[in-house]
Design a protein around this motif. Structure first.
Motif, mmCIF file in Angstrom:
data_model
loop_
_atom_site.group_PDB
_atom_site.id
_atom_site.type_symbol
_atom_site.label_atom_id
_atom_site.label_comp_id
_atom_site.label_asym_id
_atom_site.label_seq_id
_atom_site.Cartn_x
_atom_site.Cartn_y
_atom_site.Cartn_z
ATOM 1 N N SER A 150 0.733 -1.238 -0.085
ATOM 2 C CA SER A 150 -0.065 0.030 -0.016
ATOM 3 C C SER A 150 0.829 1.156 0.070
ATOM 4 N N VAL A 151 1.916 1.461 1.059
ATOM 5 C CA VAL A 151 2.676 2.510 0.776
ATOM 6 C C VAL A 151 3.330 2.630 -0.275
ATOM 7 N N ALA A 152 4.004 1.551 -1.102
ATOM 8 C CA ALA A 152 4.885 1.809 -2.307
ATOM 9 C C ALA A 152 3.761 2.299 -3.339
ATOM 10 N N ILE A 153 2.733 1.824 -3.448
ATOM 11 C CA ILE A 153 1.574 2.162 -4.439
ATOM 12 C C ILE A 153 1.292 3.641 -4.169
ATOM 13 N N LYS A 154 1.224 4.281 -3.051
ATOM 14 C CA LYS A 154 0.903 5.720 -2.858
ATOM 15 C C LYS A 154 2.185 6.357 -3.373
ATOM 16 N N ALA A 155 3.291 5.785 -2.897
ATOM 17 C CA ALA A 155 4.403 6.740 -3.417
ATOM 18 C C ALA A 155 4.900 6.627 -4.761
ATOM 19 N N ILE A 156 4.258 5.628 -5.624
ATOM 20 C CA ILE A 156 4.301 5.493 -7.074
ATOM 21 C C ILE A 156 3.407 6.504 -7.626
ATOM 22 N N VAL A 157 2.125 6.484 -7.113
ATOM 23 C CA VAL A 157 1.248 7.650 -7.676
ATOM 24 C C VAL A 157 1.891 9.018 -7.291
ATOM 25 N N THR A 158 2.279 9.243 -6.237
ATOM 26 C CA THR A 158 2.577 10.589 -6.059
ATOM 27 C C THR A 158 3.855 10.873 -6.848
ATOM 28 N N MET A 159 4.871 9.843 -7.066
ATOM 29 C CA MET A 159 5.944 10.341 -7.940
ATOM 30 C C MET A 159 5.531 10.576 -9.471
ATOM 31 N N TYR A 205 9.850 5.302 -15.674
ATOM 32 C CA TYR A 205 8.914 5.467 -14.128
ATOM 33 C C TYR A 205 8.608 4.141 -13.897
ATOM 34 N N ALA A 206 8.085 3.458 -15.158
ATOM 35 C CA ALA A 206 7.812 2.097 -14.949
ATOM 36 C C ALA A 206 8.629 1.248 -14.257
ATOM 37 N N ASN A 207 9.779 1.297 -14.846
ATOM 38 C CA ASN A 207 10.760 0.586 -14.362
ATOM 39 C C ASN A 207 11.226 0.852 -12.926
ATOM 40 N N LEU A 208 11.105 2.080 -12.622
ATOM 41 C CA LEU A 208 11.419 2.513 -11.322
ATOM 42 C C LEU A 208 10.444 2.161 -10.359
#
Length: 274
Positions: free
Chosen positions: A228-237, A260-263
């Protein structure tokens, strides 16, 4: 010259120049510039030369038809990497320009009406307040974004779907930069119940990515702990892309989105040995 106003509008946007910036640069009102782009005022050769010089584009380019004849609404939804210019009514076009330049609080309905070449009374007939304009822009953005994410994740296995959806999210924030900037900076201005509706839309965007990540994790392709935290960070990024890019970066948009997809795959712990 075929549809000269549309050509001016498209080349102005490609050059990263706002409607107000071009109007100021050639010494006309925003209303006049808007009328030129909407085909309500003809272009003289002298005026065309001024525009070409200001946006640093050869005048011959203005004598060609627009590069894209389709609107975003006519795009093939499955072709989620293709972005044609949004076709909005002049009031919403002007609202994006004014909100981007002056912010929500600095914008006035009079300025927006001037940019749309419409009377103040006329703008209130269609949009009773700035809040209605902001809500309309938010709804347009999230509707398109949801369609693109769904198309990007359709018909492929979970890891590819996840990477595609991050790419689509990033591309939107590159290709729709002006609209994305308004969303990023002015969403806090939304009033209830619009604020709650926005929070629901954001949750749905995150939910789409979280569900695909869950499937990939259950299949052993992503790390097994809560993402969940990783997904929030990805969306924010992805949403922050407009803060460090400009309109000129749109040409490199697909490269940025793939990176960005690779990150993002690294952030969810993609297992390369699986």
């Amino acid at each position: 010259m075929t549809d000269s106003g549309a050509v001016v509008r498209e080349l102005r946007k490609q050059a990263g120049v706002t409607l107000r910036g071009l109007a100021t640069g050639i010494g006309v009102s925003v209303g006049t510039m808007s009328a030129i782009e909407n085909g309500k005022v003809g272009l003289t050769v002298g005026r065309l030369q001024e525009i070409a010089q200001f946006v640093d584009v050869p005048i011959a380019r203005f004598l060609e038809p627009p590069e894209t004849a389709r609107t975003a609404a006519e795009d093939d939804p499955a072709d989620w990497r293709v972005f044609t210019p949004l076709t909005l009514d002049p009031v919403l076009e002007s609202a994006i320009d004014v909100f981007e330049e002056l912010g929500y609080h600095g914008a006035t309905m009079r300025l927006i009406a001037s940019g749309a070449d419409i009377s103040v009374a006329g703008i209130y007939h269609h949009y009773p307040s700035k809040q209605h304009l902001l809500v309309a822009l938010v709804n347009i953005a999230y509707s398109e974004l949801a369609q693109r994410l769904d198309a990007a994740g359709e018909g492929v296995e979970a890891v590819t779907a996840f990477a595609n959806m991050v790419e689509a999210l990033t591309l939107f924030h590159v290709e729709r930069r002006a609209l994305a900037i308004v969303l990023a900076t002015e969403l806090r201005r939304l009033e209830e119940p619009n604020r709650t509706h926005l929070q629901s839309s954001m949750a749905q965007i995150e939910g789409r990515l979280r569900e695909v990540a869950r499937r990939a994790s259950e299949g052993g392709s992503f790390r097994s702990e809560d993402l969940s935290v990783a997904i929030k960070a990805i969306v924010t990024m992805c949403m922050a892309v407009p803060t460090w890019t400009d309109d000129a970066d749109a040409a490199q948009g697909q490269g940025i989105a793939r990176e960005y997809a690779n990150l993002a795959l690294g952030m969810v712990g993609l297992r390369t040995d699986h």
